[in-house]
Write an enzyme that holds these catalytic residues in place. Structure first.
Site, mmCIF file in Angstrom:
data_model
loop_
_atom_site.group_PDB
_atom_site.id
_atom_site.type_symbol
_atom_site.label_atom_id
_atom_site.label_comp_id
_atom_site.label_asym_id
_atom_site.label_seq_id
_atom_site.Cartn_x
_atom_site.Cartn_y
_atom_site.Cartn_z
ATOM 1 N N SER A 560 0.841 -1.202 0.000
ATOM 2 C CA SER A 560 0.000 0.000 0.000
ATOM 3 C C SER A 560 0.869 1.244 0.000
ATOM 4 O O SER A 560 2.021 1.210 0.457
ATOM 5 C CB SER A 560 -0.878 0.018 1.262
ATOM 6 O OG SER A 560 -1.525 1.275 1.393
ATOM 7 N N TYR A 573 -2.634 -0.793 10.573
ATOM 8 C CA TYR A 573 -2.703 -1.139 9.151
ATOM 9 C C TYR A 573 -1.404 -0.777 8.442
ATOM 10 O O TYR A 573 -0.810 -1.598 7.733
ATOM 11 C CB TYR A 573 -3.889 -0.404 8.506
ATOM 12 C CG TYR A 573 -4.018 -0.632 7.003
ATOM 13 C CD1 TYR A 573 -4.587 -1.802 6.507
ATOM 14 C CD2 TYR A 573 -3.579 0.333 6.092
ATOM 15 C CE1 TYR A 573 -4.704 -2.017 5.130
ATOM 16 C CE2 TYR A 573 -3.699 0.135 4.721
ATOM 17 C CZ TYR A 573 -4.262 -1.041 4.247
ATOM 18 O OH TYR A 573 -4.383 -1.240 2.898
HETATM 19 N N1 LIG Z 1 -8.633 -0.455 -1.635
HETATM 20 C C1 LIG Z 1 -7.549 0.285 -1.516
HETATM 21 O O1 LIG Z 1 -7.554 1.492 -1.689
HETATM 22 C C2 LIG Z 1 -6.256 -0.335 -1.180
HETATM 23 C C3 LIG Z 1 -5.122 0.464 -1.143
HETATM 24 C C4 LIG Z 1 -3.910 -0.099 -0.842
HETATM 25 C C5 LIG Z 1 -3.835 -1.445 -0.585
HETATM 26 N N2 LIG Z 1 -4.942 -2.205 -0.635
HETATM 27 C C6 LIG Z 1 -4.805 -3.634 -0.343
HETATM 28 O O2 LIG Z 1 -5.370 -4.388 -1.394
HETATM 29 C C7 LIG Z 1 -5.813 -5.624 -0.867
HETATM 30 C C8 LIG Z 1 -7.240 -5.885 -1.333
HETATM 31 O O3 LIG Z 1 -8.075 -4.917 -0.813
HETATM 32 P P1 LIG Z 1 -9.504 -4.555 -1.399
HETATM 33 O O4 LIG Z 1 -9.623 -3.094 -1.343
HETATM 34 O O5 LIG Z 1 -9.744 -5.213 -2.672
HETATM 35 O O6 LIG Z 1 -10.437 -5.149 -0.248
HETATM 36 P P2 LIG Z 1 -11.620 -6.213 -0.254
HETATM 37 O O7 LIG Z 1 -12.171 -6.251 1.119
HETATM 38 O O8 LIG Z 1 -12.544 -5.938 -1.371
HETATM 39 O O9 LIG Z 1 -10.854 -7.585 -0.536
HETATM 40 C C9 LIG Z 1 -10.078 -8.207 0.431
HETATM 41 C C10 LIG Z 1 -10.379 -9.687 0.410
HETATM 42 O O10 LIG Z 1 -9.493 -10.341 1.321
HETATM 43 C C11 LIG Z 1 -10.202 -11.348 1.975
HETATM 44 N N3 LIG Z 1 -9.594 -11.706 3.244
HETATM 45 C C12 LIG Z 1 -9.571 -11.020 4.400
HETATM 46 N N4 LIG Z 1 -8.959 -11.716 5.365
HETATM 47 C C13 LIG Z 1 -8.562 -12.863 4.808
HETATM 48 C C14 LIG Z 1 -7.881 -14.004 5.295
HETATM 49 N N5 LIG Z 1 -7.496 -14.095 6.586
HETATM 50 N N6 LIG Z 1 -7.649 -15.014 4.452
HETATM 51 C C15 LIG Z 1 -8.056 -14.938 3.174
HETATM 52 N N7 LIG Z 1 -8.704 -13.892 2.660
HETATM 53 C C16 LIG Z 1 -8.960 -12.878 3.468
HETATM 54 C C17 LIG Z 1 -11.580 -10.768 2.175
HETATM 55 O O11 LIG Z 1 -12.543 -11.784 2.384
HETATM 56 C C18 LIG Z 1 -11.791 -10.015 0.874
HETATM 57 O O12 LIG Z 1 -12.455 -10.804 -0.092
HETATM 58 C C19 LIG Z 1 -5.631 -5.550 0.629
HETATM 59 O O13 LIG Z 1 -4.421 -6.146 1.012
HETATM 60 C C20 LIG Z 1 -5.552 -4.070 0.872
HETATM 61 O O14 LIG Z 1 -4.858 -3.740 2.053
HETATM 62 C C21 LIG Z 1 -6.151 -1.683 -0.916
#
Ligand SMILES: NC(=O)c1ccc[n+]([C@@H]2O[C@H](COP(=O)([O-])OP(=O)(O)OC[C@H]3O[C@@H](n4cnc5c(N)ncnc54)[C@H](O)[C@@H]3O)[C@@H](O)[C@H]2O)c1
Ligand SMILES: [Zn+2]
Length: 683
Positions: A560, A573
């Site tokens: 991130s 986080y």
């Molecule tokens: N959305 C953003 O702006 C953003 C920015 C930077 C980083 N990220 C990172 O991108 C990744 C995806 O995020 P997103 O925004 O698509 O969120 P999201 O909630 O849509 O997807 C995350 C998925 O991870 C799964 N998950 C959670 N805990 C888990 C576990 N213990 N085992 C297996 N699966 C698990 C959830 O069920 C979910 O389907 C994350 O690592 C997040 O930190 C997101």
């Protein structure tokens, strides 16, 4: 009825018959065999009636055949080819001549078997590869057996490579035997005919069923010989565990010349074959039906150790057997190649048999690998039938070579579309049921990868996989990345489903936005468990496979912007993300010697489609920035240098770029996908 109406009727019957015959695996192998009908249609040039042949075109499958899969040829012109036929040495030239017999250009390309269908003097013809029929066709005394089973109603036609001459042979045999309903084609399959579509189908089924009934009634009790001590199938769990432990090494073996996707089966027929004494001799003889060995190679690699052998011993022996297999295949090529033979296509096995465990089959994609396995099961059934009655005697090696390295076969391979950039690569994406992970899995699959969608909820994972494609493209499974056993099981399922693993995306994550004083130890632990520890567990389980496979690989971390940017109210986080980011550098350093590249992506502000934002984080972030939640995406866009909103697909694009051949010399890198955030510049 009009001529057009009658023609439609003939085609309709042909399609229905083809679909019925093709959908029962006892009748023919996948995409094997063909069916045809002759009838009258109007010639659009003269308005007069002309006789046509409709026949399954090249590459089609009977079970799913539609009118578009038929080639339509002028029967008078096709039959006239007999008068210019230059003889068997130049029979391949007739395939190009089929193009001059086509009725319009709507239909599919005519296959090599077109001559047989056109030249045989019957309105309806089926050519099939039933296991029971091929069992008779490959018995050393197949001709005598054919007489015994069918009297003079089914006639023996000695082996000949498919082509114009085989068509002439069958047509002549039919003319000389007006009572015959069909024939057994030595080493190959059956052909049957009839005046009506129903009669033709009935004759095909009669030959298939009578052969099967004869085998059932006359087979000796143990066609594959006595039981071999120590070669019985391992108990379910042990079998699966051993299969998963061997899979990376087996893929390395199958992929020495070019990377392959794999398929594993522990079907009863395979385990039974391997548990009996004659399997080494029979496996060595190889398959016989041309369709079979084009997909299975002339013979499989068979591990010659009992089921009880340890994984270490099995791997050591497999490595020796692989060298021997390659040398033998090269010798087979050298013995049979002529000056105009195409170049050798790789000397690795496509079928690997492991006693007590099962069969691993390989191909350029999952469907090809799966079908190769299906064909070897067909071949086992054929061997069981032939050995039950007599002695299995497949066609000669030189004839197999003439098919495997046939100029027409080579031309077919050359016509294949160029593989997609990620073809043969097998990906595991964690947290892929939602948001960014789902977009990544979708993109990787679109670029040709096989994808495993892993997430907490099995139904959501399965639903996301189903949206991406069928089970040859994507499968979903439950895996909590904080649970080491669950992650190992997910990696096992991946290697058993697609043969191996090449590309891992550590994407699973969640976010709780809180200032230090409100962050509980539980908040800290949860986020560190899923993102920092979870990535470590997944990378560790995957690295074992990557290293054993010797095919390199990619590990991508979705960390991130917050891994380097000290944003407000975000201690747990952001610290977990910083941990992930440093794992990228540590593992890039450690795994480089194995050709494994480890890179990361720093997204920011991906609101749309993100479960993290929808689940409360969005509301909190909106409050922190003082904007309404629904404007959060736009707010993030406004504060970027490019003034663009970041979507899950943009992150997926970066994952593809990192894993594509263009960045083959890049490891330890983080790519920001944030539309430009100065505070998060890398330096
Ligand atoms: N959305 C953003 O702006 C953003 C920015 C930077 C980083 N990220 C990172 O991108 C990744 C995806 O995020 P997103 O925004 O698509 O969120 P999201 O909630 O849509 O997807 C995350 C998925 O991870 C799964 N998950 C959670 N805990 C888990 C576990 N213990 N085992 C297996 N699966 C698990 C959830 O069920 C979910 O389907 C994350 O690592 C997040 O930190 C997101
Ligand atoms: Zn055939």
């Amino acid at each position: 009825m009009s001529t057009e109406g009658r023609a439609k009727g003939v085609v309709g019957e042909l399609i229905a018959r083809s679909n019925r015959l093709g959908s029962d695996p006892r009748n023919t192998n996948y995409a094997g065999g063909n069916a045809s009908a002759k009838g009258t249609a109007a010639d659009p040039v003269t308005g007069e009636d002309v006789e046509l042949l409709w026949v399954k075109g090249s590459g089609g499958d009977l079970a799913t055949l539609t009118p578009a899969g038929l080639a339509a040829l002028r029967l008078d012109r096709l039959r006239a080819l007999a008068s210019v036929y230059p003889g068997v040495d130049r029979e391949d030239e007739m395939v190009a001549a089929f193009d001059y017999c086509l009725h319009g250009k709507e239909g599919a390309a005519p296959s090599i078997d077109t001559a047989m269908h056109g030249l045989v003097g019957a309105a309806h013809v089926d050519h099939l590869h039933p296991d029971s029929g091929i069992a008779i066709a490959t018995a050393v005394d197949g001709e005598a057996l054919t007489k015994k089973i069918f009297g003079d109603t089914v006639v023996w036609v000695p082996w000949r490579r498919p082509g114009f001459q085989l068509g002439l042979d069958i047509a002549a045999m039919k003319d000389a035997n007006p009572q015959a309903i069909g024939c057994i084609l030595g080493g190959h399959g059956i052909t049957a005919w009839g005046d009506s579509s129903a009669e033709c189908e009935g004759n095909s089924l009669h030959i298939i069923e009578a052969a099967a009934a004869y085998i059932a009634g006359h087979s000796r009790p143990e066609p594959f010989g006595p039981v071999l001590d120590g070669y019985a199938a391992l108990p379910d769990q042990e079998r699966r565990a051993k299969a998963a432990a061997l899979a990376p090494t087996l893929r390395a073996i199958a992929s020495h010349d070019k990377p392959m996707v794999g398929h594993y089966t522990d079907a009863e027929a395979v385990l039974d074959f391997l548990a009996h004494a004659e399997h080494p001799r029979l496996a060595k003889l190889g398959t016989s039906c041309p369709d079979h060995f084009l997909r299975t190679k002339v013979k499989p690699l068979v591990l010659d150790l009992p089921a009880t052998a340890s994984v270490e011993d099995a791997i050591a022996r497999l490595t020796e057997l692989h060298s021997a297999y390659r040398a033998e295949y090269q010798a087979y090529y050298d013995r049979n190649a002529t000056r105009d033979s195409p170049a050798i296509r790789g000397a690795d096995p496509l079928i690997i048999l492991v006693p007590g465990v099962g069969m691993f089959s390989y191909g350029k994609d999952k469907q090809t690998a799966r079908v190769a396995g299906e064909f070897y099961v067909n071949a086992i059934n054929v061997m069981r039938g032939a050995e039950g009655l007599s002695t299995y005697a497949p066609i000669d090696e030189s004839e197999k070579f003439r098919i495997e390295y046939w100029a027409l076969e080579e031309a077919k391979l050359q016509r294949m579309p160029k593989p997609k950039p990620l073809a043969t690569r097998i990906a595991l994406v964690t947290g892929a049921a939602s948001g960014i992970g789902k977009a990544i899995a979708t993109r990787l699959a679109a670029e040709g990868a096989c994808v495993v969608v892993a997430d907490l909820d099995p139904d959501k994972a399965a639903a996301a996989a189903a949206e991406i494609g069928g089970t040859d493209v994507a499968v979903g499974l439950a895996a909590d990345v904080t649970d080491e056993a669950a992650v190992r099981a997910a990696v096992d399922t991946t290697v058993l489903t697609f043969g191996g693993l090449d590309l891992v995306v550590n994407n699973a994550g969640l976010s709780l936005s809180k200032p230090l004083l409100e962050t509980t130890v539980a908040d800290w632990d949860l986020q560190h468990n899923v993102m920092a520890k979870g990535s470590f567990i997944v990378s560790k389980a995957a690295a074992r496979v990557l290293i054993e496979q010797k095919l390199g690989g990619d590990i991508v971390y979705i960390s991130s912007k917050n891994s380097i940017f000290a944003g407000p109210s975000n201690i747990a986080y952001s610290a977990a993300k910083a941990d992930q980011a440093h794992q990228v550098r540590l593992l890039a350093a450690e795994l480089g010697e194995h050709g494994v590249r480890v890179n990361g992506i720093n997204p920011d502000g991906v609101v749309r489609g993100s479960g993290i934002f929808a689940g409360g984080w969005g509301a909190k972030r909106a409050a922190v920035y003082g904007v309404p939640e629904e404007e959060l995406g736009a707010h993030y866009a406004k504060r970027t240098l490019l003034k663009r909103e970041v979507l899950p697909e943009h992150v997926a694009n970066a994952v593809f770029a990192l894993c594509s051949a263009d960045l083959s010399h890049t490891t330890g890198l983080h790519i920001p996908v944030d539309a430009g955030v100065t505070a998060a510049f890398l330096r």
